[in-house]
Design an enzyme around this catalytic site. Structure first.
Site, PDB file in Angstrom:
ATOM      1  CG  HIS A 134       2.461   6.403   1.678  1.00 17.54           C
ATOM      2  ND1 HIS A 134       2.640   7.650   1.562  1.00 17.54           N
ATOM      3  CD2 HIS A 134       2.158   5.411   2.390  1.00 17.54           C
ATOM      4  CE1 HIS A 134       1.745   8.313   2.115  1.00 17.54           C
ATOM      5  NE2 HIS A 134       1.056   7.125   3.039  1.00 17.54           N
ATOM      6  CE  LYS A 138      -1.115   6.362  -0.214  1.00 17.99           C
ATOM      7  NZ  LYS A 138      -2.132   6.069  -0.597  1.00 17.99           N
TER       8      LYS A 138
END
EC number: 1.17.1.8
Length: 249
Positions: A134, A138
Site C-alpha cells: 500500500h 496507510k
C-alpha cells in the site's frame, strides 16, 4: 437514498463522486473526521457510510449505533474491539455492515483464496504465505484486507494456525504459522498476493486495485442492500452476508 458520509478523505470523496455519477442517490451531509458527532447529526439520513480512522471510529461508533440509521463501515484497524461493537449493535437493534474492502473484485479474490487453501490442505508439500502493498500514507499493517485474507486461509487450512506479521532476525518460521508481509511504497492503491509454493511449482493469486472506484462503488451497493436489510432484520453483518445474497440472486 440519502447518505451521510463520515470521513472526507480520499475514500469519502471517491464515494461522493460515485454517488453523484449514479444519479440515484444523494450525499446529504459530510462529517469530517475531527467533527464532534452525536446521534442527531444523522437525522434525515437513510444510511451512514464511515471511512475514517480507528481513533475516530472508536469515538463515534456509540453515536452511529444510537442514531438508528444503518451504518456501512469501511474503517479498518479495530478488529480487537469488534466483538464488543457487534454486541452493542445487536443489543440496540441497530444495523451495521463491516468490511475491510468493499471491492467486488477483491471479494472474489477472497473466495478463490478460500478454495485454494482448502485444496492444498491435504498436501504437505504446498506451503502458503501472503503479502500486501500500500501507499506510504496507510498507517495500519497488515491491511484489513490482508487480515481478512489470512483469516480465509486459517479457516480453510488446518495446517496454518497463527499469523506472523513480522519476523525477527534469526527466528525460523514454524510450519503452522502464516506469514503476512507488508510493504509501504509510494502511492500504491493496494496489491494483495497469496503465494503457494512446493518443490515442483509455485501458484500466485493476486488482486491489484487500479483505483478507488471499485471500493467506492462496492460500498454504495452494500449500503443499498443494508437499507433493505435494516427494515426487516437489524443486526451486525459482514461482506459475506451481502455477497451471499448478491451471488445467489
Amino acid at each position: 437514498m440519502k447518505i451521510t458520509l463520515v470521513g472526507n478523505g480520499r475514500m469519502g470523496r471517491q464515494i461522493a463522486d460515485v454517488v453523484a455519477a449514479s444519479g440515484a442517490h444523494v450525499v446529504n451531509r459530510v462529517l469530517d473526521v475531527n467533527d464532534t458527532i452525536d446521534a442527531a447529526a444523522f437525522s434525515g439520513s437513510d444510511v451512514i457510510i464511515d471511512f475514517t480512522v480507528r481513533s475516530a471510529f472508536l469515538a463515534n461508533y456509540p453515536a452511529l449505533i444510537a442514531s438508528g440509521v444503518p451504518v456501512v463501515v469501511g474503517t479498518t484497524g479495530w478488529d480487537d474491539v469488534m466483538p464488543q461493537v457487534r454486541e452493542e449493535v445487536v443489543k440496540a437493534r441497530s444495523t451495521m455492515l463491516y468490511s475491510a474492502n468493499y471491492s467486488l473484485g477483491v471479494n472474489i479474490f477472497f473466495r478463490t483464496l478460500r478454495e485454494a487453501a482448502r485444496l492444498i490442505a491435504p498436501f504437505e508439500q504446498f506451503d502458503i504465505a501472503l503479502s500486501e502493498q500500500h501507499h506510504t500514507g496507510k498507517a495500519d499493517f497488515p491491511s484489513g484486507t490482508a487480515i481478512k485474507a489470512a483469516d480465509e486461509i486459517l479457516n480453510s487450512n488446518p495446517r496454518k494456525r497463527t499469523i506472523v506479521r513480522e519476523l525477527q532476525e534469526g527466528r525460523k518460521l514454524q510450519s503452522d504459522e502464516l506469514q503476512v508481509a507488508s510493504i509501504r511504497l509510494g502511492s500504491v492503491f493496494g496489491v494483495h498476493s497469496a503465494i503457494i509454493d512446493s518443490e515442483s511449482d509455485t501458484i500466485e493469486l493476486t488482486h491489484t486495485a487500479k483505483n478507488r472506484t471499485g471500493f467506492a462503488s462496492g460500498a454504495v451497493r452494500a449500503a443499498e442492500w443494508l437499507v433493505q436489510r435494516h427494515a426487516t432484520s437489524p443486526g451486525f453483518y459482514t461482506m459475506d452476508d451481502f455477497l451471499n445474497d448478491l451471488f445467489s440472486a
